[in-house]
Write a protein that holds these residues in place. Structure first.
Motif, PDB file in Angstrom:
ATOM      1  N   GLN A  30       0.774  -1.202   0.014  1.00 44.00           N
ATOM      2  CA  GLN A  30       0.005   0.183   0.060  1.00 44.00           C
ATOM      3  C   GLN A  30       1.140   1.238  -0.035  1.00 44.00           C
ATOM      4  O   GLN A  30       2.061   1.242   0.327  1.00 44.00           O
ATOM      5  CB  GLN A  30      -0.859   0.049   1.210  1.00 44.00           C
ATOM      6  N   LEU A  31       0.288   2.428  -0.527  1.00 49.08           N
ATOM      7  CA  LEU A  31       1.100   3.628  -0.603  1.00 49.08           C
ATOM      8  C   LEU A  31      -0.246   4.710  -0.111  1.00 49.08           C
ATOM      9  O   LEU A  31      -0.995   4.794  -0.482  1.00 49.08           O
ATOM     10  CB  LEU A  31       1.444   3.940  -2.037  1.00 49.08           C
ATOM     11  N   ARG A  32       0.158   5.267   0.898  1.00 53.02           N
ATOM     12  CA  ARG A  32      -0.396   6.275   1.681  1.00 53.02           C
ATOM     13  C   ARG A  32      -0.217   7.586   1.082  1.00 53.02           C
ATOM     14  O   ARG A  32       0.882   8.103   1.012  1.00 53.02           O
ATOM     15  CB  ARG A  32      -0.605   6.223   2.991  1.00 53.02           C
ATOM     16  N   ILE A  33      -1.416   8.423   0.490  1.00 56.85           N
ATOM     17  CA  ILE A  33      -1.020   9.724  -0.291  1.00 56.85           C
ATOM     18  C   ILE A  33      -1.675  10.745   0.498  1.00 56.85           C
ATOM     19  O   ILE A  33      -3.049  10.413   0.446  1.00 56.85           O
ATOM     20  CB  ILE A  33      -1.225   9.480  -1.619  1.00 56.85           C
ATOM     21  N   ALA A  34      -1.280  11.860   0.780  1.00 59.98           N
ATOM     22  CA  ALA A  34      -2.080  12.857   1.456  1.00 59.98           C
ATOM     23  C   ALA A  34      -2.296  14.014   0.382  1.00 59.98           C
ATOM     24  O   ALA A  34      -1.307  14.718  -0.388  1.00 59.98           O
ATOM     25  CB  ALA A  34      -1.301  13.456   2.500  1.00 59.98           C
ATOM     26  N   ASP A  35      -3.484  14.478   0.184  1.00 61.40           N
ATOM     27  CA  ASP A  35      -3.901  15.811  -0.556  1.00 61.40           C
ATOM     28  C   ASP A  35      -3.561  17.121   0.258  1.00 61.40           C
ATOM     29  O   ASP A  35      -4.637  17.412   1.129  1.00 61.40           O
ATOM     30  CB  ASP A  35      -5.122  15.556  -1.128  1.00 61.40           C
ATOM     31  N   ILE A  36      -2.658  17.609   0.129  1.00 62.83           N
ATOM     32  CA  ILE A  36      -2.525  18.962   0.967  1.00 62.83           C
ATOM     33  C   ILE A  36      -3.212  19.925   0.536  1.00 62.83           C
ATOM     34  O   ILE A  36      -3.145  20.214  -0.799  1.00 62.83           O
ATOM     35  CB  ILE A  36      -0.977  19.217   1.128  1.00 62.83           C
ATOM     36  N   PRO A  37      -4.059  20.704   1.119  1.00 60.24           N
ATOM     37  CA  PRO A  37      -4.759  21.831   0.672  1.00 60.24           C
ATOM     38  C   PRO A  37      -3.943  22.829  -0.043  1.00 60.24           C
ATOM     39  O   PRO A  37      -2.682  23.146   0.246  1.00 60.24           O
ATOM     40  CB  PRO A  37      -5.593  22.518   1.871  1.00 60.24           C
TER      41      PRO A  37
END
Length: 233
Positions: free
Chosen positions: A136-143
């Motif tokens: 798995q790869l966790r990706i964060a959408d930063i505002p």
């Protein structure tokens, strides 16, 4: 205080649940007291006071009964400040409307709000990319980050702090130059804001994604972007 060796009821532990990624600071000194990054990790913020001893604890053959007791001690008292820093393998960075949320929707099951106006995303959204081998790869959408964010412009530092844990920084560049912006200048501004916030972040691995390549302006801008920024296609 009653007979038959009775004692007061013991106080129960007060447990506060926080999400992984929470930093705990001593508000008086500013020192980092704990960093909660693992599920089930615990931090004892303050211990309760030790109870006093009644006269039964001093009982002996002489005198009987004793008249000696000790008072209990007060519990610890601290003032802590909690800050959440999103935990993700990769952080998506870009100007408002660069297409970060659209990308996250395409590659994961996350469903961030998508609209054609700035600052649609008001909080970091984390999506998980699942691979056939079950990794798995966790990706964060930063505002969206704008110029002056490191100094508090827009939501400023509230957004920038969430990329601190990302192992890879992914710059989403609007290559079509929407809103009369120039993509190479957008990239320079983003890197400058990150450097102002934390220079160590510039040492992280970087991936630049050219977005909105379906537009003619993007095709024209891409060669100049590569030349101006020195990035490799």
């Amino acid at each position: 205080g009653r007979g038959q060796q009775m004692y007061g009821r013991r106080g129960k532990d007060l447990i506060s649940l926080v999400p992984c990624g929470t930093e705990i600071f001593n508000n008086a000194t500013g020192a980092l007291a704990a960093d909660i990054v693992d599920d089930g990790q615990e931090f004892i913020a303050a211990t309760g006071g030790q109870g006093g001893l009644g006269n039964v604890h001093f009982k002996s053959s002489v005198p009987q009964p004793p008249e000696e007791v000790t008072r209990g001690l007060p519990g610890e008292d601290f003032d802590f400040r909690l800050e959440l820093k999103t935990i993700a393998d990769a952080g998506l960075i870009g100007f408002p409307n660069a297409g970060k949320s659209s990308l996250l929707t395409c590659i994961s099951d996350a469903h961030p709000k998508i609209a054609s106006y700035p600052f649609t995303t008001l909080n970091p959204i984390v999506g998980t990319v699942n691979y056939p081998d079950f990794s798995q790869l966790r990706i964060a959408d930063i505002p969206g980050i704008i110029e002056g964010a490191a100094d508090g412009v827009g939501l400023g530092i509230d957004f920038l702090k969430h990329i601190a844990r990302s192992r890879v920084l992914v710059y989403i560049i609007d290559m079509a130059g929407t809103d009369n912006r120039e993509p190479w200048k957008d990239y320079a501004v983003l890197r400058n804001e990150i450097e102002q916030h934390d220079p160590d972040l510039l040492t992280r691995p970087v991936l630049v994604l050219a977005n909105k390549m379906d537009q003619d302006a993007a095709i024209e801008n891409l060669p100049r972007f590569i030349k101006e920024t020195g990035t490799e296609p």
